[in-house]
Scaffold this motif. Structure first.
Motif, PDB file in Angstrom:
ATOM      1  N   ARG A 147      23.241 -18.220  20.344  1.00 26.57           N
ATOM      2  CA  ARG A 147      22.019 -18.298  20.608  1.00 26.57           C
ATOM      3  C   ARG A 147      22.068 -16.544  21.671  1.00 26.57           C
ATOM      4  O   ARG A 147      20.782 -15.915  21.129  1.00 26.57           O
ATOM      5  N   ARG A 149      23.846 -14.035  21.173  1.00 25.51           N
ATOM      6  CA  ARG A 149      24.527 -13.572  20.653  1.00 25.51           C
ATOM      7  C   ARG A 149      23.110 -12.935  19.573  1.00 25.51           C
ATOM      8  O   ARG A 149      22.374 -11.548  19.507  1.00 25.51           O
ATOM      9  N   ASN A 150      22.502 -13.891  19.053  1.00 27.98           N
ATOM     10  CA  ASN A 150      20.887 -13.362  18.468  1.00 27.98           C
ATOM     11  C   ASN A 150      19.846 -12.958  19.429  1.00 27.98           C
ATOM     12  O   ASN A 150      19.128 -11.959  18.349  1.00 27.98           O
ATOM     13  N   TYR A 153      21.049  -9.269  19.887  1.00 30.24           N
ATOM     14  CA  TYR A 153      21.734  -8.250  18.432  1.00 30.24           C
ATOM     15  C   TYR A 153      20.893  -9.549  17.492  1.00 30.24           C
ATOM     16  O   TYR A 153      21.827  -9.990  15.765  1.00 30.24           O
ATOM     17  N   PRO A 154      19.721  -9.221  17.083  1.00 30.54           N
ATOM     18  CA  PRO A 154      18.796  -9.910  16.231  1.00 30.54           C
ATOM     19  C   PRO A 154      19.319  -9.246  14.641  1.00 30.54           C
ATOM     20  O   PRO A 154      19.503  -8.411  14.841  1.00 30.54           O
ATOM     21  N   ASN A 155      19.367 -10.826  13.839  1.00 32.25           N
ATOM     22  CA  ASN A 155      19.109 -10.747  12.799  1.00 32.25           C
ATOM     23  C   ASN A 155      20.925  -9.608  12.180  1.00 32.25           C
ATOM     24  O   ASN A 155      20.872  -9.193  10.686  1.00 32.25           O
ATOM     25  N   GLN A 156      22.238 -10.148  12.772  1.00 36.74           N
ATOM     26  CA  GLN A 156      23.430  -9.843  12.510  1.00 36.74           C
ATOM     27  C   GLN A 156      24.046 -11.156  12.046  1.00 36.74           C
ATOM     28  O   GLN A 156      25.002 -10.489  11.652  1.00 36.74           O
ATOM     29  N   THR A 157      23.416 -12.256  12.052  1.00 37.81           N
ATOM     30  CA  THR A 157      24.376 -12.821  12.528  1.00 37.81           C
ATOM     31  C   THR A 157      24.085 -14.228  11.668  1.00 37.81           C
ATOM     32  O   THR A 157      23.337 -14.946  11.834  1.00 37.81           O
ATOM     33  N   THR A 192      20.006 -22.516  15.607  1.00 32.39           N
ATOM     34  CA  THR A 192      20.882 -21.455  15.865  1.00 32.39           C
ATOM     35  C   THR A 192      20.688 -20.045  15.917  1.00 32.39           C
ATOM     36  O   THR A 192      20.973 -18.690  16.520  1.00 32.39           O
ATOM     37  N   GLN A 193      18.657 -20.043  16.128  1.00 27.83           N
ATOM     38  CA  GLN A 193      18.559 -18.526  15.360  1.00 27.83           C
ATOM     39  C   GLN A 193      19.050 -17.318  14.478  1.00 27.83           C
ATOM     40  O   GLN A 193      19.436 -16.243  15.282  1.00 27.83           O
ATOM     41  N   SER A 194      19.412 -17.636  13.932  1.00 22.90           N
ATOM     42  CA  SER A 194      20.776 -17.215  12.840  1.00 22.90           C
ATOM     43  C   SER A 194      20.078 -17.335  11.341  1.00 22.90           C
ATOM     44  O   SER A 194      18.867 -17.842  11.028  1.00 22.90           O
ATOM     45  N   ALA A 207      15.974 -16.894   7.953  1.00 20.63           N
ATOM     46  CA  ALA A 207      16.101 -16.831   9.432  1.00 20.63           C
ATOM     47  C   ALA A 207      14.912 -16.950  10.360  1.00 20.63           C
ATOM     48  O   ALA A 207      13.715 -16.539   9.632  1.00 20.63           O
TER      49      ALA A 207
END
Ligand SMILES: NC(=O)C1=CN([C@@H]2O[C@H](COP(=O)(O)OP(=O)(O)OC[C@H]3O[C@@H](n4cnc5c(N)ncnc54)[C@H](O)[C@@H]3O)[C@@H](O)[C@H]2O)[C@@H](O)CC1
Ligand SMILES: Nc1ncnc2c1ncn2[C@@H]1O[C@H](COP(=O)(O)OP(=O)(O)O)[C@@H](O)[C@H]1O
Length: 294
Positions: A147, A149-150, A153-157, A192-194, A207
């Motif tokens: 979470r 990481r997201n 860095y949004p929209n990367q995972t 997960t916010q992924s 997403a």
């Protein structure tokens, strides 16, 4: 039926992957795939073969199984390393453009260390599949790290659960996920916010920043072990090319999902399946489709 999300419609994006005459492997990106514990090397090799044939500039495998890491690969283009006990140092040495982790990863301490290090590696696309999804569900600090990481860095995972893995993350059975696929996916995105791909018939993707879409292609011939592993390698390869070809991770994910399912349909139309359709055949048909539409 009327509540079905809009269809995935991505083939127009293939044009963006067109290669300029002077392009080189650096423009196609370096994919690092992590997994392949003893007994499951095939999962990582399939993901690696998909990455190679879908156009990554380099495909590097961090294999947890020593015997398979030291065997001569059938596909000599793959760079296969024995996953070391210092994943952070190893990631800094390799400098991947995209990481994918999970196919055949297992649940060892080494597997956990590689997932921790991958989540900590900054600001590149990261695809999380298979056993790595179980580790996220089981180990609270890893979910917190995901979470964070997201948020940073949004929209990367990207997470790619099948209904069993989705159920494990949500504390539901696979059957319960299948009964309410769309709301289960919404719950997964919240948790997960992924970018999340809920696999199975009519794969759904959603997403935090994107509304849900539904893949209308695909068929039951895809029910063969390893079919999800090749999707993971394909998302990674397309995301890696996307870095220099203006395709973001959401777009790369949607394109890989649709290519994967369409390739299986195309093979069934040629009577190569549904019975006995293999992931390796599907990889080659995905490559055909990609080059036909280029
Ligand atoms: N050649 C190899 O080495 C292979 C290794 N694999 C690895 O084996 C490990 C275990 O993964 P598996 O996914 O096989 O096993 P899992 O135990 O994770 O999941 C299988 C279960 O998920 C549920 N499920 C999956 N898809 C479903 C659907 N469409 N509808 C309803 N329920 C569904 C079912 O309950 C099924 O029994 C992973 O690390 C994976 O990467 C597999 O990818 C197969 C190939
Ligand atoms: N009946 C079906 N219709 C459409 N797609 C399917 C069907 N069955 C499986 N698939 C697809 O095949 C893939 C299977 O992935 P997964 O279960 O993760 O396989 P593995 O873990 O063996 O690699 C997913 O992309 C899923 O959407």
């Amino acid at each position: 039926m009327s509540n079905r999300p809009p269809p995935l419609n991505t083939f127009h994006l293939i044009q963006r992957l067109k290669r300029a005459p002077a392009e080189h492997k650096g423009n196609a990106g370096k994919v690092l795939l992590i997994g392949g514990a003893p007994g499951m090397a095939g999962a990582l090799l399939l993901a690696g073969n998909a990455s190679l044939h879908l156009g990554a500039g380099w495909t590097v495998l961090e294999m947890l199984d020593p015997a398979s890491a030291h065997a001569l690969p059938d596909q000599a283009e793959l760079m296969i390393r024995l996953a070391s006990f210092d994943p952070t140092e190893q990631l800094q040495a390799i400098k991947p453009d995209v990481i994918a982790i999970g196919p055949g990863l297992g649940f060892s301490n080494l597997a956990i260390q590689w997932l921790e290090a991958s989540l900590a590696y900054p600001n590149i696309p990261l695809v999380i599949d298979a056993d790595a999804l179980h580790l996220l569900a089981d180990i609270g600090p890893l979910m917190t790290q995901l979470r964070e990481r997201n948020a940073r860095y949004p929209n990367q995972t990207v997470l790619t659960p099948h209904p069993g893995e989705a159920g494990y993350l949500l504390d539901l059975s696979a059957a319960e996920v299948q009964e309410r696929r769309a709301s289960a996916l919404t719950d997964l995105v919240k948790l997960t916010q992924s970018i999340t791909v809920l696999k199975g018939q009519h794969t759904l993707i959603a997403a935090p920043q994107h509304d849900m879409l539904c893949c209308l292609e695909g068929n039951p011939g895809m029910g063969t072990g390893g079919m999800g592993d090749i999707l993971t390698g394909s998302i990674a390869a397309i995301a890696a090319q996307g870095i220099h070809h203006q395709l973001n991770v959401w777009e790369a994910t949607g394109l890989a999902v649709q290519l994967h399912a369409s390739a299986a349909d195309s093979l069934v139309a040629k009577k190569i399946g549904p019975i006995g359709l293999t992931p390796s055949e599907t990889i080659l048909e995905m490559r055909n489709l990609l080059n036909q539409h280029e």
